[in-house]
Design a protein around this motif. Structure first.
Motif, PDB file in Angstrom:
ATOM      1  N   ALA A  78       3.273  -7.224 -16.662  1.00  0.00           N
ATOM      2  CA  ALA A  78       3.959  -8.042 -15.660  1.00  0.00           C
ATOM      3  C   ALA A  78       4.024  -7.259 -14.350  1.00  0.00           C
ATOM      4  O   ALA A  78       3.810  -6.040 -14.331  1.00  0.00           O
ATOM      5  CB  ALA A  78       5.367  -8.390 -16.137  1.00  0.00           C
ATOM      6  N   LYS A  79       4.316  -7.988 -13.273  1.00  0.00           N
ATOM      7  CA  LYS A  79       4.429  -7.328 -11.961  1.00  0.00           C
ATOM      8  C   LYS A  79       5.644  -7.869 -11.225  1.00  0.00           C
ATOM      9  O   LYS A  79       5.947  -9.056 -11.316  1.00  0.00           O
ATOM     10  CB  LYS A  79       3.167  -7.567 -11.128  1.00  0.00           C
ATOM     11  N   ILE A  80       6.316  -6.976 -10.508  1.00  0.00           N
ATOM     12  CA  ILE A  80       7.422  -7.416  -9.647  1.00  0.00           C
ATOM     13  C   ILE A  80       7.180  -6.927  -8.218  1.00  0.00           C
ATOM     14  O   ILE A  80       6.460  -5.949  -7.987  1.00  0.00           O
ATOM     15  CB  ILE A  80       8.797  -6.902 -10.134  1.00  0.00           C
TER      16      ILE A  80
ATOM     17  N   VAL B 130       4.199  -2.690  -9.822  1.00  0.00           N
ATOM     18  CA  VAL B 130       5.179  -2.891  -8.748  1.00  0.00           C
ATOM     19  C   VAL B 130       4.448  -3.024  -7.418  1.00  0.00           C
ATOM     20  O   VAL B 130       3.554  -2.234  -7.105  1.00  0.00           O
ATOM     21  CB  VAL B 130       6.158  -1.693  -8.706  1.00  0.00           C
ATOM     22  N   ASP B 131       4.834  -4.051  -6.646  1.00  0.00           N
ATOM     23  CA  ASP B 131       4.160  -4.335  -5.376  1.00  0.00           C
ATOM     24  C   ASP B 131       5.114  -4.110  -4.205  1.00  0.00           C
ATOM     25  O   ASP B 131       6.253  -4.586  -4.231  1.00  0.00           O
ATOM     26  CB  ASP B 131       3.686  -5.797  -5.385  1.00  0.00           C
ATOM     27  N   MET B 132       4.643  -3.374  -3.179  1.00  0.00           N
ATOM     28  CA  MET B 132       5.436  -3.196  -1.952  1.00  0.00           C
ATOM     29  C   MET B 132       4.852  -3.999  -0.786  1.00  0.00           C
ATOM     30  O   MET B 132       5.310  -3.912   0.352  1.00  0.00           O
ATOM     31  CB  MET B 132       5.534  -1.712  -1.595  1.00  0.00           C
ATOM     32  N   HIS B 133       3.781  -4.758  -1.046  1.00  0.00           N
ATOM     33  CA  HIS B 133       3.214  -5.697  -0.075  1.00  0.00           C
ATOM     34  C   HIS B 133       2.812  -5.078   1.256  1.00  0.00           C
ATOM     35  O   HIS B 133       2.798  -5.769   2.284  1.00  0.00           O
ATOM     36  CB  HIS B 133       4.180  -6.864   0.169  1.00  0.00           C
ATOM     37  N   GLY B 134       2.492  -3.805   1.243  1.00  0.00           N
ATOM     38  CA  GLY B 134       1.958  -3.182   2.453  1.00  0.00           C
ATOM     39  C   GLY B 134       2.877  -3.234   3.650  1.00  0.00           C
ATOM     40  O   GLY B 134       2.408  -3.352   4.787  1.00  0.00           O
TER      41      GLY B 134
ATOM     42  N   LEU C  42       1.464   1.206  -8.567  1.00  0.00           N
ATOM     43  CA  LEU C  42       2.254   0.876  -7.380  1.00  0.00           C
ATOM     44  C   LEU C  42       1.271   0.324  -6.358  1.00  0.00           C
ATOM     45  O   LEU C  42       0.285   0.967  -6.011  1.00  0.00           O
ATOM     46  CB  LEU C  42       2.962   2.119  -6.831  1.00  0.00           C
ATOM     47  N   GLU C  43       1.581  -0.893  -5.881  1.00  0.00           N
ATOM     48  CA  GLU C  43       0.604  -1.642  -5.087  1.00  0.00           C
ATOM     49  C   GLU C  43       0.947  -1.639  -3.600  1.00  0.00           C
ATOM     50  O   GLU C  43       2.103  -1.896  -3.237  1.00  0.00           O
ATOM     51  CB  GLU C  43       0.585  -3.070  -5.637  1.00  0.00           C
ATOM     52  N   GLU C  44      -0.035  -1.364  -2.782  1.00  0.00           N
ATOM     53  CA  GLU C  44       0.094  -1.383  -1.323  1.00  0.00           C
ATOM     54  C   GLU C  44       1.419  -0.795  -0.834  1.00  0.00           C
ATOM     55  O   GLU C  44       2.210  -1.482  -0.174  1.00  0.00           O
ATOM     56  CB  GLU C  44      -0.110  -2.807  -0.785  1.00  0.00           C
ATOM     57  N   PRO C  45       1.666   0.479  -1.122  1.00  0.00           N
ATOM     58  CA  PRO C  45       2.913   1.095  -0.636  1.00  0.00           C
ATOM     59  C   PRO C  45       2.950   1.200   0.885  1.00  0.00           C
ATOM     60  O   PRO C  45       4.035   1.282   1.479  1.00  0.00           O
ATOM     61  CB  PRO C  45       2.899   2.485  -1.286  1.00  0.00           C
TER      62      PRO C  45
ATOM     63  N   GLY D 231      -6.147  -3.372  -2.181  1.00  0.00           N
ATOM     64  CA  GLY D 231      -7.414  -4.045  -1.922  1.00  0.00           C
ATOM     65  C   GLY D 231      -7.337  -5.537  -1.683  1.00  0.00           C
ATOM     66  O   GLY D 231      -8.310  -6.134  -1.248  1.00  0.00           O
ATOM     67  N   GLU D 232      -6.180  -6.167  -1.928  1.00  0.00           N
ATOM     68  CA  GLU D 232      -6.144  -7.623  -1.790  1.00  0.00           C
ATOM     69  C   GLU D 232      -6.276  -8.072  -0.336  1.00  0.00           C
ATOM     70  O   GLU D 232      -6.509  -9.246  -0.075  1.00  0.00           O
ATOM     71  CB  GLU D 232      -4.871  -8.198  -2.403  1.00  0.00           C
ATOM     72  N   ASN D 233      -6.109  -7.125   0.597  1.00  0.00           N
ATOM     73  CA  ASN D 233      -6.285  -7.478   2.005  1.00  0.00           C
ATOM     74  C   ASN D 233      -7.528  -6.829   2.599  1.00  0.00           C
ATOM     75  O   ASN D 233      -7.638  -6.680   3.816  1.00  0.00           O
ATOM     76  CB  ASN D 233      -5.034  -7.090   2.787  1.00  0.00           C
TER      77      ASN D 233
ATOM     78  N   PRO E  99      -8.143  -7.477 -10.217  1.00  0.00           N
ATOM     79  CA  PRO E  99      -8.126  -8.376  -9.057  1.00  0.00           C
ATOM     80  C   PRO E  99      -6.794  -9.063  -8.820  1.00  0.00           C
ATOM     81  O   PRO E  99      -6.091  -9.432  -9.764  1.00  0.00           O
ATOM     82  CB  PRO E  99      -9.198  -9.418  -9.408  1.00  0.00           C
ATOM     83  N   HIS E 100      -6.484  -9.213  -7.546  1.00  0.00           N
ATOM     84  CA  HIS E 100      -5.400 -10.094  -7.129  1.00  0.00           C
ATOM     85  C   HIS E 100      -5.848 -11.521  -7.403  1.00  0.00           C
ATOM     86  O   HIS E 100      -7.033 -11.836  -7.310  1.00  0.00           O
ATOM     87  CB  HIS E 100      -5.153  -9.892  -5.630  1.00  0.00           C
ATOM     88  N   CYS E 101      -4.920 -12.392  -7.760  1.00  0.00           N
ATOM     89  CA  CYS E 101      -5.316 -13.785  -7.983  1.00  0.00           C
ATOM     90  C   CYS E 101      -4.121 -14.695  -7.819  1.00  0.00           C
ATOM     91  O   CYS E 101      -3.110 -14.536  -8.497  1.00  0.00           O
ATOM     92  CB  CYS E 101      -5.906 -13.961  -9.389  1.00  0.00           C
TER      93      CYS E 101
HETATM   94 MG    MG Z   1       0.071  -7.570  -3.647  1.00  0.00          MG
END
Ligand code: MG
Length: 419
Positions: free
Chosen positions: A183-185, A230-234, A256-259, A282-284, A332-334
Motif C-alpha cells: 500500500a502507499k500513503i 510513502v509519497d511526498m509528491h515532490g 520514499l517517493e519524490e522527496p 519518475g512519474e513527472n 510504474p505510477h498509474c
Molecule cells: Mg507520486
C-alpha cells in the motif's frame, strides 16, 4: 551421420507428399487465415474521448481498432492528438515505433520533450499496440518480448493515512480484505495546521512529526506482510526531505517517493545518499531521455514512469531496460482506467525488473463502482494481482454504455475530429 539425416529427411518428404501433394499443401497454406498473411492495414481515423482521462481510438480500413489512454498532462490532449492525424491517417498501424518516432521527432519545436505532447502521444502509442495485437491475434506482452510472469503485483493507494480519520479502520480493512500485499500513503500536507507559510515548503518540527505519525499509524495498522510506500509528491525542499528520510529509516519502507521536486536530479541524489530509505521517482519525467540522468547519477533505487504519460508501452519497456542495467527495478505510477492499467500490466509482464504497479481508485465508494463497470470483463484485480490476459491486444473491452455515463457534460464520445 549426415547421410543418415539426409535419408531420413528424404523419407519424411516422401511420406508427406504421399499424404498431401505439394500443390495441395501450398494451397492449404495460402488459404489459411494466418494473420501474418493479412492484407495491409491502413489507419482511417483517430478519435478521442475524455472521461476520467484521455481515451484515444484508432480505426482502420478493416474494422479492427485499438484503444489507448493518456493521463495527467492531458487537459489539451484531444487537440494535440488531432494534430497527430496527418502522421497517422493512411499509415500501417503495425509500424508502431516508426509512427511514434515520426510524431515525436516532428514535434521537437512543439514541446515533444515532455508534458502534454508526450502524454497525448502515449495514448496514441498504446492504441497502436492494442490495434497491432488485435490485428495479429496476440496479446501485447507477446509483442513486447514475451511473458516473464503471469501475474502483476498491484499496490493500493490508501484512502487514509491518519489515526484521527473516523473512516481509517474501514479503509485499512479494505486494503487487507482485498488481498493487497503493498500500500502507499501520502504524507505531504499543504493544509497542515502547523504550517506557517502557504508557499514555502520547509516543514517545521510539528509538520514533520505529523508526517512521521502517519507512517507510524499505517505501519502499526497493516500486517507486517503488507509493504508500505510513502509519497511526498515532490513538494519539499532539500533540508526537509533529508530530515524526513532519516526519520523514516526504522519503518523499512518499500520506498520514499519524490522527496524533492523532480527537476533537480542532483538534489534527489543528495537525499538518496543521505539515508537508507529506497528512493523512488519518475512519474513527472518523460520519455527514456527523461530517465537517463536520474539513472546515470544514481539518484533513485526505483524508477516510476507513468506509462500513460511517459511515452507509452514500448517507451516504458525501454526505460525499464535502461534501469535494469543499473540494477534498478520499475514500479510504474498509474491512475488510469482499467484499459490503461491493463496496458501497463502487459509491460510489467514482459520486463525482468518489474516491482509493483499502482492502483489508484480505492477512495470514495462511487469511484470504486465506476472502476468495476469500466470494462466488460469487470474487476481485473484479484487478491492484489492482475493476471495478464491472453486475448489479443490489451485484452479488455470498454463497456461503452457504462463509460459514456461518466463523460463530462458536453464531452463527445470518440469524436472523429477535434479543434
Ligand atoms: Mg507520486
Amino acid at each position: 551421420m549426415m547421410s543418415n539425416r539426409r535419408s531420413f529427411v528424404r523419407k519424411l518428404g516422401a511420406g508427406v507428399t504421399g499424404l498431401l501433394s505439394l500443390g495441395g499443401l501450398s494451397a492449404a497454406i495460402q488459404s489459411s487465415t494466418s494473420p501474418s498473411r493479412r492484407p495491409k492495414l491502413r489507419i482511417t481515423d483517430v478519435q478521442t474521448a475524455f472521461v476520467r482521462a484521455l481515451h484515444v481510438r484508432i480505426t482502420t480500413d478493416q474494422g479492427v481498432f485499438g484503444d489507448g489512454e493518456g493521463v495527467d498532462a492531458v487537459s489539451g490532449g484531444a487537440s494535440i492528438v488531432s494534430g497527430f492525424r496527418p502522421a497517422l491517417i493512411g499509415q500501417d498501424p503495425l509500424n508502431v515505433d516508426a509512427l511514434f518516432e515520426r510524431i515525436r521527432t516532428s514535434g521537437i519545436f512543439a514541446g515533444a520533450q515532455a508534458g502534454q505532447y508526450v502524454a497525448a502521444l502515449s495514448a496514441v502509442e498504446i492504441a497502436l499496440w492494442d490495434l497491432a495485437g488485435k490485428a495479429l491475434g496476440l496479446p501485447i506482452y507477446q509483442l513486447l518480448g514475451g511473458k516473464m510472469r503471469d501475474q502483476v503485483r498491484i499496490y493500493c493507494d490508501s484512502a487514509t493515512n491518519n489515526r484521527n480519520d473516523p473512516k481509517a479502520k474501514e479503509w485499512i480493512a479494505q486494503i487487507i480484505d482485498l488481498g493487497f500485499t503493498a500500500a502507499k500513503i501520502d504524507i505531504d500536507d499543504g493544509r497542515d495546521p502547523a504550517r506557517f507559510d502557504r508557499v514555502n515548503w520547509t516543514a517545521n518540527n510539528a509538520e514533520i512529526d505529523h508526517m512521521i505519525d502517519k507512517v507510524a499509524f499505517m505501519r502499526e495498522s497493516l500486517p507486517a506482510g503488507i509493504d508500505l510506500a510513502v509519497d511526498m509528491h515532490g513538494r519539499y525542499d532539500l533540508g526537509t526531505a533529508k530530515r524526513v528520510a532519516r526519520l523514516l529509516e526504522p519503518f523499512r519502507l518499500l520506498w520514499l517517493e519524490e522527496p524533492v521536486p523532480p527537476e533537480n536530479v542532483d538534489a534527489m541524489r543528495d537525499v538518496r545518499e543521505s539515508c537508507h530509505v529506497p528512493i523512488c521517482a519518475g512519474e513527472n519525467l518523460f520519455l527514456r531521455h527523461g530517465f537517463r540522468e536520474l539513472l546515470e547519477k544514481r539518484a533513485v533505487d526505483i524508477v516510476m514512469p507513468d506509462i500513460q504519460k511517459c511515452g507509452g508501452l514500448l517507451e516504458a519497456r525501454k526505460i525499464a531496460d535502461m534501469a535494469h542495467t543499473y540494477y534498478v527495478p520499475m514500479a510504474p505510477h498509474c491512475q488510469a482506467s482499467p484499459i490503461g492499467m491493463m496496458a501497463s500490466c502487459h509491460v510489467l509482464a514482459a520486463i525482468p525488473n518489474a516491482l509493483v504497479l499502482e492502483w489508484h481508485w480505492g477512495h470514495p465508494a462511487p469511484r470504486m463502482q465506476q472502476w468495476k463497470v469500466y470494462v466488460k470483463e469487470g474487476e481485473i484485480i484479484q487478491k492484489g494481482f492482475v493476471t495478464v490476459p491472453d486475448r489479443p491486444g490489451i485484452g479488455l473491452e470498454l463497456d461503452e454504455e457504462a463509460v459514456k455515463r461518466m463523460l463530462r457534460p458536453g464531452a463527445a464520445w470518440f469524436a472523429p475530429k477535434t479543434s
